[in-house]
Motif scaffolding. Structure first.
Motif, PDB file in Angstrom:
ATOM      1  N   PHE A 282       0.842  -1.198   0.000  1.00 22.62           N
ATOM      2  CA  PHE A 282       0.000   0.000   0.000  1.00 22.62           C
ATOM      3  C   PHE A 282       0.876   1.246   0.000  1.00 22.62           C
ATOM      4  N   GLU A 283       1.970   1.184   0.740  1.00 19.63           N
ATOM      5  CA  GLU A 283       2.921   2.298   0.770  1.00 19.63           C
ATOM      6  C   GLU A 283       3.435   2.598  -0.633  1.00 19.63           C
ATOM      7  N   ASP A 284       3.807   1.553  -1.366  1.00 18.58           N
ATOM      8  CA  ASP A 284       4.336   1.730  -2.724  1.00 18.58           C
ATOM      9  C   ASP A 284       3.256   2.255  -3.671  1.00 18.58           C
ATOM     10  N   ALA A 285       2.062   1.655  -3.595  1.00 22.11           N
ATOM     11  CA  ALA A 285       0.976   2.035  -4.509  1.00 22.11           C
ATOM     12  C   ALA A 285       0.521   3.466  -4.262  1.00 22.11           C
ATOM     13  N   TRP A 286       0.305   3.817  -2.997  1.00 25.68           N
ATOM     14  CA  TRP A 286      -0.177   5.151  -2.665  1.00 25.68           C
ATOM     15  C   TRP A 286       0.890   6.199  -2.974  1.00 25.68           C
ATOM     16  N   GLY A 287       2.148   5.881  -2.664  1.00 25.66           N
ATOM     17  CA  GLY A 287       3.241   6.812  -2.921  1.00 25.66           C
ATOM     18  C   GLY A 287       3.422   7.095  -4.396  1.00 25.66           C
ATOM     19  N   ALA A 288       3.262   6.048  -5.222  1.00 22.11           N
ATOM     20  CA  ALA A 288       3.411   6.229  -6.670  1.00 22.11           C
ATOM     21  C   ALA A 288       2.294   7.091  -7.238  1.00 22.11           C
ATOM     22  N   ARG A 289       1.081   6.894  -6.767  1.00 21.64           N
ATOM     23  CA  ARG A 289      -0.050   7.676  -7.274  1.00 21.64           C
ATOM     24  C   ARG A 289       0.030   9.121  -6.797  1.00 21.64           C
ATOM     25  N   GLU A 290       0.433   9.327  -5.543  1.00 19.30           N
ATOM     26  CA  GLU A 290       0.482  10.683  -4.988  1.00 19.30           C
ATOM     27  C   GLU A 290       1.758  11.423  -5.376  1.00 19.30           C
ATOM     28  N   GLY A 291       2.821  10.666  -5.710  1.00 20.12           N
ATOM     29  CA  GLY A 291       4.091  11.300  -6.036  1.00 20.12           C
ATOM     30  C   GLY A 291       4.700  12.014  -4.853  1.00 20.12           C
ATOM     31  N   CYS A 292       4.615  11.386  -3.676  1.00 17.86           N
ATOM     32  CA  CYS A 292       5.056  12.040  -2.439  1.00 17.86           C
ATOM     33  C   CYS A 292       6.347  11.422  -1.910  1.00 17.86           C
ATOM     34  N   ILE A 294       8.709   9.885   1.316  1.00 18.65           N
ATOM     35  CA  ILE A 294       8.418   8.886   2.343  1.00 18.65           C
ATOM     36  C   ILE A 294       7.764   9.503   3.565  1.00 18.65           C
ATOM     37  N   ASP A 295       8.259  10.697   3.980  1.00 21.19           N
ATOM     38  CA  ASP A 295       7.727  11.311   5.199  1.00 21.19           C
ATOM     39  C   ASP A 295       6.324  11.878   5.002  1.00 21.19           C
ATOM     40  N   GLN A 296       5.866  11.946   3.736  1.00 17.10           N
ATOM     41  CA  GLN A 296       4.513  12.415   3.451  1.00 17.10           C
ATOM     42  C   GLN A 296       3.606  11.287   2.985  1.00 17.10           C
ATOM     43  N   ASN A 297       4.049  10.067   3.187  1.00 13.91           N
ATOM     44  CA  ASN A 297       3.259   8.894   2.808  1.00 13.91           C
ATOM     45  C   ASN A 297       2.433   8.445   4.013  1.00 13.91           C
ATOM     46  N   VAL A 298       1.125   8.361   3.866  1.00 16.40           N
ATOM     47  CA  VAL A 298       0.261   8.042   5.012  1.00 16.40           C
ATOM     48  C   VAL A 298       0.505   6.639   5.552  1.00 16.40           C
ATOM     49  N   PHE A 299       1.153   5.790   4.762  1.00 14.16           N
ATOM     50  CA  PHE A 299       1.409   4.422   5.222  1.00 14.16           C
ATOM     51  C   PHE A 299       2.760   4.271   5.910  1.00 14.16           C
ATOM     52  N   THR A 300       3.563   5.352   5.954  1.00 11.57           N
ATOM     53  CA  THR A 300       4.860   5.287   6.638  1.00 11.57           C
ATOM     54  C   THR A 300       4.984   6.323   7.747  1.00 11.57           C
ATOM     55  N   ALA A 301       4.334   7.473   7.603  1.00 11.51           N
ATOM     56  CA  ALA A 301       4.467   8.554   8.580  1.00 11.51           C
ATOM     57  C   ALA A 301       3.848   8.160   9.920  1.00 11.51           C
ATOM     58  N   SER A 302       4.492   8.566  11.012  1.00 13.62           N
ATOM     59  CA  SER A 302       3.942   8.264  12.339  1.00 13.62           C
ATOM     60  C   SER A 302       2.712   9.120  12.612  1.00 13.62           C
ATOM     61  N   ASP A 303       2.791  10.412  12.283  1.00 11.73           N
ATOM     62  CA  ASP A 303       1.641  11.305  12.486  1.00 11.73           C
ATOM     63  C   ASP A 303       0.938  11.508  11.141  1.00 11.73           C
ATOM     64  N   TRP A 304       0.348  10.434  10.635  1.00  9.33           N
ATOM     65  CA  TRP A 304      -0.184  10.459   9.266  1.00  9.33           C
ATOM     66  C   TRP A 304      -1.402  11.355   9.103  1.00  9.33           C
TER      67      TRP A 304
END
Length: 332
Positions: A282-292, A294-304
Motif C-alpha cells: 500500500f505504501e508503494d501504490a499510494w506513494g506512486a499515485r500521490e508522487g510524495c 516517504i515522510d509524506q506517505n500516510v502508510f509510513t508517517a507516524s503522524d499520518w
C-alpha cells in the motif's frame, strides 16, 4: 507461484472489472424506479412519471466528492435497469450518458449531447435555442427517456450570471413539454450549492449524498474487500486496523479511491512476487499515485493524520480525529 507479466495483467483486468455493490447502487436504483411508470402488468416501463399535474418529470442529483464511486454506481445500475436497457426501435439503450467537458457553455453542452445522439456536425451559425430544440427532437426520435449529465458541476464552472440562468432554463425545459425526460445530474458538492440557487430547479431533484467512509464504521467492510480482492489474486493478507485507518484517510474517506488503492497495492505485491499483501505494498501504490516523499506517505508517517492531502475536499475537515492509533511494528 510468481506470475508472468501477462498473468498479472489478466488478474488486474479481472479485479478492475469486478463491481462492488454498495449502498450507492441500492439507493440510486430505488430512486430511479420511482421516476418511471408502472405498466398494467405491474412492471416498470420506460415512461417517466409526470408530476405537477402531469406537466413535467422529476430528476435525481447524485452528489459526492471526486473518487467516491458515484459514476461507477450510476453506470452499473443503468446498465442493468430493465426498462431502459433496450429500445427495439433503435437497438440502443433508452438512456444517454453525457460527460460535461470543462469549461462548458450551454452551446458546447448541447453540441456534445447531439454528438452522442449521432449528429457529429452542428453549423456554426446555429443559435443556442436551435441546438437545444434539436436535442429534444433527437432524444424523442431515439426513444431516450433518461439523460444523465455527468460532472454536472462543470456546467456552471465559468458561466456568467446570464449563462447560469440559461442553464437552469435548459434543465427545466428538458423535463417539460410533449416528450420530457428524467434528468440525472452527478457531481461534487458544488453541484448542490449551484442548483440550490434556483428553487424551481432544486425542487425537481431528489438528492443522493452517500456518507463518506469513517474510522471504525467501515473498517470491517474494507477488510473484507481487501480479503476478497486478494483471494482473487491468490494472495494472503497481513493488514491490521491501523493500516485500514490510513487507507481510509489516504483515500480522502472516499470509497472509489479506496478500491483503486487496494487494487494497485495488489498489483505491487504481484510484481514483487509476494505471496502476502502487506502494508509496504500500500505504501508503494499510494506513494506512486500521490508522487510524495516517504515522510509524506500516510502508510509510513507516524503522524499520518497531520499530512495535508491535495483534493481533500470537505470530507477531511468534517471527520473526527482518531484518538488512538495502532502503530506499525518495525521490522526486526
Amino acid at each position: 507461484m510468481t506470475l508472468s507479466n501477462k498473468g498479472i495483467a489478466a488478474v488486474m483486468q479481472s479485479l478492475r472489472k469486478a463491481h462492488i455493490v454498495t449502498d450507492r447502487d441500492k439507493v440510486f436504483e430505488k430512486q430511479l424506479s420511482r421516476k418511471f411508470k408502472l405498466g398494467d402488468d405491474g412492471e416498470l416501463t420506460h415512461e417517466p412519471v409526470r408530476v405537477t399535474a402531469g406537466t413535467e418529470t422529476s430528476g435525481i442529483a447524485f452528489i459526492e466528492g471526486s473518487g467516491g464511486g458515484k459514476t461507477t454506481a450510476i453506470l452499473e445500475v443503468l446498465r442493468n435497469f430493465a426498462p431502459l436497457e433496450h429500445s427495439p426501435e433503435t437497438n440502443a439503450p433508452r438512456y444517454l450518458h453525457v460527460k460535461v467537458e470543462s469549461p462548458a457553455t450551454l452551446r458546447s453542452l448541447g453540441v456534445d449531447v447531439l454528438k452522442k445522439l449521432g449528429l457529429d456536425t452542428v453549423a456554426d451559425r446555429a443559435r443556442v435555442y436551435e441546438i437545444w430544440d434539436m436535442v429534444r427532437h433527437r432524444l424523442k426520435k431515439a426513444g431516450v427517456t433518461l439523460l444523465w449529465i455527468d460532472e454536472a458541476h462543470d456546467m456552471f464552472k465559468s458561466a456568467s450570471g446570464a449563462e447560469t440562468e440559461n442553464m437552469f432554463k435548459m434543465l427545466k425545459g428538458l423535463m417539460q413539454g410533449e416528450f420530457p425526460v428524467v434528468l440525472v445530474l452527478s457531481g461534487t458538492e458544488r453541484l448542490s450549492k449551484i442548483t440550490s440557487i434556483d428553487p424551481q430547479v432544486n425542487r425537481r431533484f431528489t438528492k443522493i449524498r452517500p456518507a463518506p467512509m469513517a474510522f471504525g464504521v467501515d473498517n470491517a467492510r474494507i477488510k473484507g474487500l481487501i480479503q476478497g480482492y486478494s483471494n482473487k489474486a491468490g494472495l494472503q493478507v497481513a493488514i491490521d486496523d491501523d493500516a485500514i485507518n490510513r487507507l481510509i484517510y489516504g483515500s480522502r474517506y472516499r470509497f472509489g479511491r479506496c478500491v483503486v488503492c487496494i487494487i494497485e497495492a495488489i498489483e505491487c505485491a504481484l510484481y514483487d512476487g509476494a505471496t502476502t499483501l502487506e502494508v509496504k505494498h500500500f505504501e508503494d501504490a499510494w506513494g506512486a499515485r500521490e508522487g510524495c516523499s516517504i515522510d509524506q506517505n500516510v502508510f509510513t508517517a507516524s503522524d499520518w493524520m497531520a499530512i495535508e492531502l491535495e483534493d481533500q475536499g470537505e470530507e477531511i475537515s468534517a471527520m473526527p480525529v482518531v484518538k488512538k492509533k495502532i502503530k506499525r511494528k518495525k521490522a526486526a
